[in-house]
Design a protein around this motif. Structure first.
Motif, PDB file in Angstrom:
ATOM      1  N   ARG A  48     -22.349 -14.064  20.218  1.00  0.00           N
ATOM      2  CA  ARG A  48     -21.456 -13.842  19.075  1.00  0.00           C
ATOM      3  C   ARG A  48     -20.676 -15.105  18.737  1.00  0.00           C
ATOM      4  N   GLU A  49     -20.123 -15.776  19.737  1.00  0.00           N
ATOM      5  CA  GLU A  49     -19.330 -16.973  19.485  1.00  0.00           C
ATOM      6  C   GLU A  49     -20.213 -18.173  19.140  1.00  0.00           C
ATOM      7  N   ARG A  50     -21.426 -18.184  19.653  1.00  0.00           N
ATOM      8  CA  ARG A  50     -22.369 -19.236  19.287  1.00  0.00           C
ATOM      9  C   ARG A  50     -22.686 -19.157  17.797  1.00  0.00           C
ATOM     10  N   TYR A  55     -14.293 -16.249  14.498  1.00  0.00           N
ATOM     11  CA  TYR A  55     -14.022 -15.490  13.285  1.00  0.00           C
ATOM     12  C   TYR A  55     -14.346 -14.006  13.473  1.00  0.00           C
ATOM     13  N   ALA A  56     -13.573 -13.175  12.794  1.00  0.00           N
ATOM     14  CA  ALA A  56     -13.914 -11.763  12.625  1.00  0.00           C
ATOM     15  C   ALA A  56     -13.751 -11.460  11.141  1.00  0.00           C
ATOM     16  N   TYR A  57     -14.837 -11.041  10.526  1.00  0.00           N
ATOM     17  CA  TYR A  57     -14.880 -10.893   9.082  1.00  0.00           C
ATOM     18  C   TYR A  57     -14.509  -9.480   8.633  1.00  0.00           C
ATOM     19  N   TYR A  58     -13.957  -9.393   7.432  1.00  0.00           N
ATOM     20  CA  TYR A  58     -13.693  -8.107   6.794  1.00  0.00           C
ATOM     21  C   TYR A  58     -13.797  -8.311   5.287  1.00  0.00           C
ATOM     22  N   ASN A  59     -13.903  -7.216   4.558  1.00  0.00           N
ATOM     23  CA  ASN A  59     -13.850  -7.318   3.103  1.00  0.00           C
ATOM     24  C   ASN A  59     -13.020  -6.181   2.525  1.00  0.00           C
ATOM     25  N   ILE A  60     -12.692  -6.322   1.253  1.00  0.00           N
ATOM     26  CA  ILE A  60     -11.952  -5.278   0.554  1.00  0.00           C
ATOM     27  C   ILE A  60     -12.972  -4.562  -0.318  1.00  0.00           C
ATOM     28  N   ASN A  61     -13.285  -3.348   0.071  1.00  0.00           N
ATOM     29  CA  ASN A  61     -14.413  -2.654  -0.548  1.00  0.00           C
ATOM     30  C   ASN A  61     -14.097  -1.181  -0.775  1.00  0.00           C
ATOM     31  N   MET A 300     -16.957   4.974  11.754  1.00  0.00           N
ATOM     32  CA  MET A 300     -17.723   5.801  12.692  1.00  0.00           C
ATOM     33  C   MET A 300     -17.285   5.611  14.129  1.00  0.00           C
ATOM     34  N   LEU A 301     -16.929   4.377  14.488  1.00  0.00           N
ATOM     35  CA  LEU A 301     -16.589   4.087  15.879  1.00  0.00           C
ATOM     36  C   LEU A 301     -15.175   4.527  16.235  1.00  0.00           C
ATOM     37  N   GLY A 302     -14.299   4.575  15.260  1.00  0.00           N
ATOM     38  CA  GLY A 302     -12.881   4.708  15.534  1.00  0.00           C
ATOM     39  C   GLY A 302     -12.272   3.317  15.589  1.00  0.00           C
ATOM     40  N   ILE A 303     -11.017   3.207  15.214  1.00  0.00           N
ATOM     41  CA  ILE A 303     -10.379   1.898  15.088  1.00  0.00           C
ATOM     42  C   ILE A 303     -10.298   1.183  16.427  1.00  0.00           C
ATOM     43  N   GLY A 304      -9.926   1.903  17.499  1.00  0.00           N
ATOM     44  CA  GLY A 304      -9.789   1.265  18.810  1.00  0.00           C
ATOM     45  C   GLY A 304     -11.106   0.722  19.341  1.00  0.00           C
ATOM     46  N   THR A 305     -12.173   1.514  19.216  1.00  0.00           N
ATOM     47  CA  THR A 305     -13.477   1.058  19.705  1.00  0.00           C
ATOM     48  C   THR A 305     -13.989  -0.096  18.861  1.00  0.00           C
ATOM     49  N   ALA A 306     -13.782  -0.050  17.553  1.00  0.00           N
ATOM     50  CA  ALA A 306     -14.213  -1.153  16.695  1.00  0.00           C
ATOM     51  C   ALA A 306     -13.483  -2.439  17.056  1.00  0.00           C
ATOM     52  N   GLN A 307     -12.210  -2.307  17.357  1.00  0.00           N
ATOM     53  CA  GLN A 307     -11.437  -3.486  17.771  1.00  0.00           C
ATOM     54  C   GLN A 307     -11.987  -4.061  19.074  1.00  0.00           C
ATOM     55  N   THR A 308     -12.264  -3.204  20.041  1.00  0.00           N
ATOM     56  CA  THR A 308     -12.815  -3.655  21.320  1.00  0.00           C
ATOM     57  C   THR A 308     -14.188  -4.286  21.126  1.00  0.00           C
ATOM     58  N   ALA A 309     -14.966  -3.757  20.184  1.00  0.00           N
ATOM     59  CA  ALA A 309     -16.324  -4.251  19.945  1.00  0.00           C
ATOM     60  C   ALA A 309     -16.347  -5.713  19.526  1.00  0.00           C
ATOM     61  N   LEU A 310     -15.227  -6.245  19.068  1.00  0.00           N
ATOM     62  CA  LEU A 310     -15.166  -7.653  18.698  1.00  0.00           C
ATOM     63  C   LEU A 310     -15.321  -8.570  19.913  1.00  0.00           C
ATOM     64  N   SER A 311     -15.261  -7.994  21.108  1.00  0.00           N
ATOM     65  CA  SER A 311     -15.570  -8.738  22.336  1.00  0.00           C
ATOM     66  C   SER A 311     -16.897  -8.302  22.946  1.00  0.00           C
ATOM     67  N   TYR A 312     -17.633  -7.450  22.252  1.00  0.00           N
ATOM     68  CA  TYR A 312     -18.911  -6.927  22.738  1.00  0.00           C
ATOM     69  C   TYR A 312     -20.063  -7.286  21.799  1.00  0.00           C
ATOM     70  N   GLY A 313     -19.894  -8.357  21.053  1.00  0.00           N
ATOM     71  CA  GLY A 313     -20.974  -8.847  20.204  1.00  0.00           C
ATOM     72  C   GLY A 313     -20.714  -8.750  18.717  1.00  0.00           C
ATOM     73  N   ALA A 314     -19.775  -7.896  18.291  1.00  0.00           N
ATOM     74  CA  ALA A 314     -19.512  -7.721  16.865  1.00  0.00           C
ATOM     75  C   ALA A 314     -18.643  -8.852  16.336  1.00  0.00           C
ATOM     76  N   LEU A 380     -19.736 -18.834   4.831  1.00  0.00           N
ATOM     77  CA  LEU A 380     -19.054 -18.692   6.112  1.00  0.00           C
ATOM     78  C   LEU A 380     -19.961 -18.763   7.332  1.00  0.00           C
ATOM     79  N   GLU A 381     -21.216 -19.127   7.169  1.00  0.00           N
ATOM     80  CA  GLU A 381     -22.102 -19.210   8.324  1.00  0.00           C
ATOM     81  C   GLU A 381     -21.613 -20.304   9.276  1.00  0.00           C
ATOM     82  N   VAL A 382     -21.653 -20.009  10.566  1.00  0.00           N
ATOM     83  CA  VAL A 382     -21.203 -20.964  11.580  1.00  0.00           C
ATOM     84  C   VAL A 382     -22.380 -21.493  12.381  1.00  0.00           C
ATOM     85  N   GLY A 383     -23.046 -20.585  13.155  1.00  0.00           N
ATOM     86  CA  GLY A 383     -24.146 -21.036  14.019  1.00  0.00           C
ATOM     87  C   GLY A 383     -25.498 -20.670  13.473  1.00  0.00           C
TER      88      GLY A 383
END
Length: 383
Positions: A48-50, A55-61, A300-314, A380-383
């Motif tokens: 994910r970091e590679r 960055y953690a992306y979001y949009n207004i949709n 679908m995940l719930g806010i807490g799980t989605a937040q944690t997922a940012l360290s699990y590849g998201a 916004l592409e990085v790697g």
């Protein structure tokens, strides 16, 4: 290739560090309960970091589901309604345009459009949904119609996939969502959605879109009757299509919500655990080495799980998601909209840098004097 009986987290870790592709047996291995999830997460976070740094992306949709009336009867779906069902609805042009105006007034950069396959509506009606929105709000990106809907439009018109997409693109379609993928393996797909677009057709439609320069997303519905083999097989099929056409932007693992679904009643199913959610996120990031982004869909995940997922590849958390109906009808208890301030806060709390993006991953620059006004910045592409 490493023999299946020689697979270990250590051998997989060396391949990930070297940027080598994982195979099916290795993906299935990562789903084993005795494989430490925290160590799988470390590998996924490395990838994910590679690819996306910190960055953690979001949009207004906003979402638009113009009708829930549907000819198909997928047994995992709580959203659909029959033609004469009191729950059934069909939005008018005026209602659709009002939703577009609301989106623009709230600074949305994207409208996500999906819905039922209405028995009595011809292709022109679906084209009109896109056209009237694009004509009235040309700056609003329209991410419209899944491969299942495109396949239905083929049936209605007897046109080719390319011809259908050309008509929609001329009307204002900007990109396509990734829904309708569910699980690709036939022994599962035949049980949960046997009548709608099959696996080969789903991939054909996305490949054709990519050839035309239309970016798309991809999904997987997990946590029902499938197993680890089916999930990893699904990921590999996506990876193979991406190798050929290269137009997938984001993969979104979708946790099955059982409430109000026929499938849950038949199989006595429960919602996937948080551990399953996080393991699926991490395995997806490790298997899909050619996908730029993995999204933790907070609805679908719930806010807490989605937040944690940012360290699990998201690296993406979706967006404000106004007016989402499909997963809330299936029992999602998350809010029906989340403020930008709350999204930014949960990203910062996760130790990431929040970046607003548009649908095709360009930076969005807001007017600080009027936050509903915006311009498009650099990719916004990085790697």
């Amino acid at each position: 290739m490493i023999r299946a009986d020689k697979i270990s987290l250590d051998t997989i870790g060396k391949k990930v560090e070297n940027g080598e592709r994982l195979n099916l047996d290795e993906g299935v291995f990562l789903y084993q309960d005795d494989v430490p999830l925290n160590e799988v997460a470390e590998l996924a976070n490395m990838v994910r970091e590679r690819k996306n740094g910190n960055y953690a992306y979001y949009n207004i949709n906003t979402h638009l589901n113009p009708t829930n009336v549907c000819v198909y009867r997928c047994n995992f779906c709580a959203f659909r309604a029959d033609l004469r069902d009191p729950r059934g609805y069909l939005m008018s042009d005026e209602q659709i345009l009002a939703r577009g105006q609301e989106a623009v007034d709230n600074g949305c950069t994207e409208m996500h459009i999906v819905g039922g396959l209405h028995h009595q509506k011809k292709f022109d009606w679906y084209v009109n949904v896109v056209k009237i929105l694009h004509d009235a709000f040309p700056k609003l990106h329209l991410k419209a119609w899944t491969a299942v809907e495109i396949n239905w439009f083929e049936f209605l018109t007897k046109k080719s996939v390319r011809e259908v997409l050309e008509v929609l693109r001329d009307a204002g379609l900007g990109s396509m969502p990734g829904g309708g993928a569910e699980i690709f393996h036939r022994e599962v797909r035949d049980q949960i959605c046997e009548h709608k677009a099959d696996t080969g057709k789903w991939h054909e439609i996305h490949r054709t879109a990519h050839e035309m320069g239309i970016k798309t997303n991809a999904t997987m519905l997990y946590g029902h009757i499938e197993n680890a083999y089916h999930r990893v097989d699904h990921l590999i099929r996506l990876r193979e299509t991406q190798d050929v056409s290269g137009g997938f932007q984001t993969f979104i693992p979708l946790a099955f919500h059982p409430d109000n679904t026929e499938l849950a009643e038949l199989k006595k199913l429960k919602k996937p655990s948080v551990m399953m959610d996080l393991r699926t996120m991490a395995v997806s990031r490790l298997m899909l080495d050619n996908f730029p982004h993995i999204k933790a869909y907070w609805i679908m995940l719930g806010i807490g799980t989605a937040q944690t997922a940012l360290s699990y590849g998201a690296d993406d958390i979706d967006g404000t998601v106004r007016h989402e109906l499909i997963y809330h009808d299936a029992g999602a208890t998350t809010p029906e909209v989340m403020s930008v301030e709350d999204i930014q806060r949960l990203i910062v709390e996760a130790g990431r840098e929040p970046v607003e993006r548009d649908t095709v991953y360009n930076r969005v620059i807001r007017d600080p004097q009027n936050m509903s006004q915006w311009t498009t910045g650099e990719p916004l592409e990085v790697g």
